[in-house]
Design a protein around this motif. Sequence first.
Motif, PDB file in Angstrom:
ATOM      1  N   PRO A  51      24.314  45.322   7.604  1.00  0.00           N
ATOM      2  CA  PRO A  51      23.397  46.285   8.213  1.00  0.00           C
ATOM      3  C   PRO A  51      23.216  47.513   7.331  1.00  0.00           C
ATOM      4  O   PRO A  51      24.107  47.895   6.586  1.00  0.00           O
ATOM      5  N   ASP A  52      22.043  48.114   7.428  1.00  0.00           N
ATOM      6  CA  ASP A  52      21.738  49.319   6.660  1.00  0.00           C
ATOM      7  C   ASP A  52      22.366  50.526   7.344  1.00  0.00           C
ATOM      8  O   ASP A  52      21.914  50.953   8.413  1.00  0.00           O
ATOM      9  N   THR A  58      16.632  42.207  15.246  1.00  0.00           N
ATOM     10  CA  THR A  58      16.039  40.879  15.110  1.00  0.00           C
ATOM     11  C   THR A  58      14.986  40.555  16.164  1.00  0.00           C
ATOM     12  O   THR A  58      14.149  39.675  15.953  1.00  0.00           O
ATOM     13  N   GLY A  59      15.032  41.232  17.301  1.00  0.00           N
ATOM     14  CA  GLY A  59      14.123  40.891  18.394  1.00  0.00           C
ATOM     15  C   GLY A  59      14.582  39.676  19.179  1.00  0.00           C
ATOM     16  O   GLY A  59      13.916  39.245  20.111  1.00  0.00           O
ATOM     17  N   ALA A  60      15.719  39.087  18.783  1.00  0.00           N
ATOM     18  CA  ALA A  60      16.286  37.942  19.489  1.00  0.00           C
ATOM     19  C   ALA A  60      17.309  38.426  20.513  1.00  0.00           C
ATOM     20  O   ALA A  60      17.597  39.618  20.593  1.00  0.00           O
ATOM     21  N   ARG A  61      17.853  37.501  21.286  1.00  0.00           N
ATOM     22  CA  ARG A  61      18.866  37.843  22.277  1.00  0.00           C
ATOM     23  C   ARG A  61      20.166  37.117  21.948  1.00  0.00           C
ATOM     24  O   ARG A  61      20.156  35.912  21.681  1.00  0.00           O
ATOM     25  N   VAL A  62      21.254  37.843  21.971  1.00  0.00           N
ATOM     26  CA  VAL A  62      22.565  37.225  21.787  1.00  0.00           C
ATOM     27  C   VAL A  62      22.985  36.648  23.132  1.00  0.00           C
ATOM     28  O   VAL A  62      23.195  37.385  24.100  1.00  0.00           O
ATOM     29  N   ALA A  63      23.085  35.320  23.200  1.00  0.00           N
ATOM     30  CA  ALA A  63      23.408  34.665  24.467  1.00  0.00           C
ATOM     31  C   ALA A  63      24.883  34.803  24.807  1.00  0.00           C
ATOM     32  O   ALA A  63      25.242  35.147  25.931  1.00  0.00           O
ATOM     33  N   PHE A  64      25.743  34.536  23.814  1.00  0.00           N
ATOM     34  CA  PHE A  64      27.191  34.673  24.030  1.00  0.00           C
ATOM     35  C   PHE A  64      27.892  34.602  22.683  1.00  0.00           C
ATOM     36  O   PHE A  64      27.281  34.284  21.652  1.00  0.00           O
ATOM     37  N   LEU A  65      29.173  34.906  22.703  1.00  0.00           N
ATOM     38  CA  LEU A  65      30.022  34.800  21.522  1.00  0.00           C
ATOM     39  C   LEU A  65      31.114  33.776  21.787  1.00  0.00           C
ATOM     40  O   LEU A  65      31.575  33.631  22.917  1.00  0.00           O
ATOM     41  N   MET A 118      16.259  32.597  20.575  1.00  0.00           N
ATOM     42  CA  MET A 118      15.127  33.151  19.825  1.00  0.00           C
ATOM     43  C   MET A 118      13.950  32.187  19.851  1.00  0.00           C
ATOM     44  O   MET A 118      14.109  31.000  20.166  1.00  0.00           O
ATOM     45  N   ARG A 119      12.792  32.707  19.507  1.00  0.00           N
ATOM     46  CA  ARG A 119      11.631  31.852  19.338  1.00  0.00           C
ATOM     47  C   ARG A 119      11.770  31.074  18.040  1.00  0.00           C
ATOM     48  O   ARG A 119      12.312  31.584  17.058  1.00  0.00           O
ATOM     49  N   ASP A 120      11.274  29.857  18.041  1.00  0.00           N
ATOM     50  CA  ASP A 120      11.382  29.014  16.856  1.00  0.00           C
ATOM     51  C   ASP A 120      10.767  29.695  15.636  1.00  0.00           C
ATOM     52  O   ASP A 120      11.321  29.651  14.533  1.00  0.00           O
ATOM     53  N   GLU A 121       9.650  30.372  15.836  1.00  0.00           N
ATOM     54  CA  GLU A 121       8.945  30.997  14.713  1.00  0.00           C
ATOM     55  C   GLU A 121       9.704  32.186  14.134  1.00  0.00           C
ATOM     56  O   GLU A 121       9.420  32.643  13.028  1.00  0.00           O
ATOM     57  N   ASP A 122      10.711  32.688  14.884  1.00  0.00           N
ATOM     58  CA  ASP A 122      11.462  33.855  14.411  1.00  0.00           C
ATOM     59  C   ASP A 122      12.775  33.482  13.718  1.00  0.00           C
ATOM     60  O   ASP A 122      13.485  34.356  13.214  1.00  0.00           O
ATOM     61  N   ALA A 123      13.108  32.194  13.699  1.00  0.00           N
ATOM     62  CA  ALA A 123      14.422  31.774  13.210  1.00  0.00           C
ATOM     63  C   ALA A 123      14.676  32.207  11.768  1.00  0.00           C
ATOM     64  O   ALA A 123      15.760  32.701  11.430  1.00  0.00           O
ATOM     65  N   ALA A 124      13.689  32.021  10.900  1.00  0.00           N
ATOM     66  CA  ALA A 124      13.877  32.376   9.489  1.00  0.00           C
ATOM     67  C   ALA A 124      14.120  33.874   9.332  1.00  0.00           C
ATOM     68  O   ALA A 124      14.945  34.300   8.510  1.00  0.00           O
ATOM     69  N   THR A 125      13.419  34.680  10.127  1.00  0.00           N
ATOM     70  CA  THR A 125      13.594  36.131  10.052  1.00  0.00           C
ATOM     71  C   THR A 125      14.978  36.547  10.538  1.00  0.00           C
ATOM     72  O   THR A 125      15.645  37.381   9.927  1.00  0.00           O
ATOM     73  N   VAL A 126      15.413  35.956  11.661  1.00  0.00           N
ATOM     74  CA  VAL A 126      16.744  36.263  12.196  1.00  0.00           C
ATOM     75  C   VAL A 126      17.819  35.899  11.176  1.00  0.00           C
ATOM     76  O   VAL A 126      18.746  36.683  10.908  1.00  0.00           O
ATOM     77  N   GLU A 127      17.685  34.729  10.570  1.00  0.00           N
ATOM     78  CA  GLU A 127      18.659  34.288   9.569  1.00  0.00           C
ATOM     79  C   GLU A 127      18.694  35.249   8.380  1.00  0.00           C
ATOM     80  O   GLU A 127      19.766  35.636   7.906  1.00  0.00           O
ATOM     81  N   ARG A 128      17.517  35.666   7.917  1.00  0.00           N
ATOM     82  CA  ARG A 128      17.440  36.550   6.753  1.00  0.00           C
ATOM     83  C   ARG A 128      18.049  37.915   7.058  1.00  0.00           C
ATOM     84  O   ARG A 128      18.816  38.465   6.248  1.00  0.00           O
ATOM     85  N   ARG A 140      23.949  45.019  20.728  1.00  0.00           N
ATOM     86  CA  ARG A 140      22.684  45.718  20.990  1.00  0.00           C
ATOM     87  C   ARG A 140      21.938  45.989  19.695  1.00  0.00           C
ATOM     88  O   ARG A 140      20.712  45.876  19.619  1.00  0.00           O
ATOM     89  N   ARG A 141      22.679  46.344  18.640  1.00  0.00           N
ATOM     90  CA  ARG A 141      22.042  46.631  17.357  1.00  0.00           C
ATOM     91  C   ARG A 141      21.441  45.372  16.741  1.00  0.00           C
ATOM     92  O   ARG A 141      20.358  45.405  16.166  1.00  0.00           O
ATOM     93  N   ILE A 142      22.141  44.250  16.869  1.00  0.00           N
ATOM     94  CA  ILE A 142      21.606  42.978  16.367  1.00  0.00           C
ATOM     95  C   ILE A 142      20.306  42.630  17.081  1.00  0.00           C
ATOM     96  O   ILE A 142      19.321  42.228  16.454  1.00  0.00           O
ATOM     97  N   GLU A 143      20.289  42.791  18.390  1.00  0.00           N
ATOM     98  CA  GLU A 143      19.094  42.461  19.164  1.00  0.00           C
ATOM     99  C   GLU A 143      17.934  43.383  18.801  1.00  0.00           C
ATOM    100  O   GLU A 143      16.775  42.948  18.697  1.00  0.00           O
ATOM    101  N   ALA A 144      18.224  44.658  18.594  1.00  0.00           N
ATOM    102  CA  ALA A 144      17.177  45.612  18.233  1.00  0.00           C
ATOM    103  C   ALA A 144      16.584  45.283  16.866  1.00  0.00           C
ATOM    104  O   ALA A 144      15.370  45.405  16.651  1.00  0.00           O
TER     105      ALA A 144
END
Length: 217
Positions: free
Chosen positions: A212-213, A164-171, A196-206, A158-162
Amino acid sequence: MGCGRVGASLAQGIEGRGHSVAIIDQNPDAFRRLPAEFEGQKVTGVGFDRDTLRQAGIEDTYAFAAVSDGDNSNVLAARVARETFGVDKVVARIYDPQRAEIYQRLGIPTVATVRWTADQVLRRMLPLGVTDEYRDPSGQVRLAQVDYHPGWTGHSVRRIEALTGARVAFLSRYTDGVLVTGDTVLQESDVLHVLMRDEDAATVERLLAHAPDLRED
């Protein structure tokens, strides 16, 4: 189309799941790769030839895979299956990664053999950030395997999704696939698969490349 090692294995796998299958190859000797108990139809011919495809039952086909050793033949056969005979589920194996991306954007699902193999080898050696596992035909939505900083271990999906704005599909956890819930927590050695959206990939990776802070807790 194609009775090499991949095609023969694929045909056996399809038949083993209870489906009927026809396999096409120009070389009749290629069918020797199939086991003696294989009950599917074996058609000798060119896989993008309309008459050959009709002989193989293309007009009543649910899905078509072009897995010969030629990129051009695979793409041509996939296009004929889709555009001439209206087969909805079509996939082509492509050795050239650049071609694969082009055809993917044109709506022809592809498996880029060289890129997939190289990515899998490199991922076992080095962190790669984001590695595509699937893109929708428009190229706007990606399912990708994403490397993350070890500091994320023990934190919730849940914290990762919050963040990055992306969705964790599975582990991927050892040999199992795990569907996540809001309470799922990353464990050591978990593999993260993210939508995730293609345009968000670089942000998610970064964002995931850093721990985490803790000040946000």
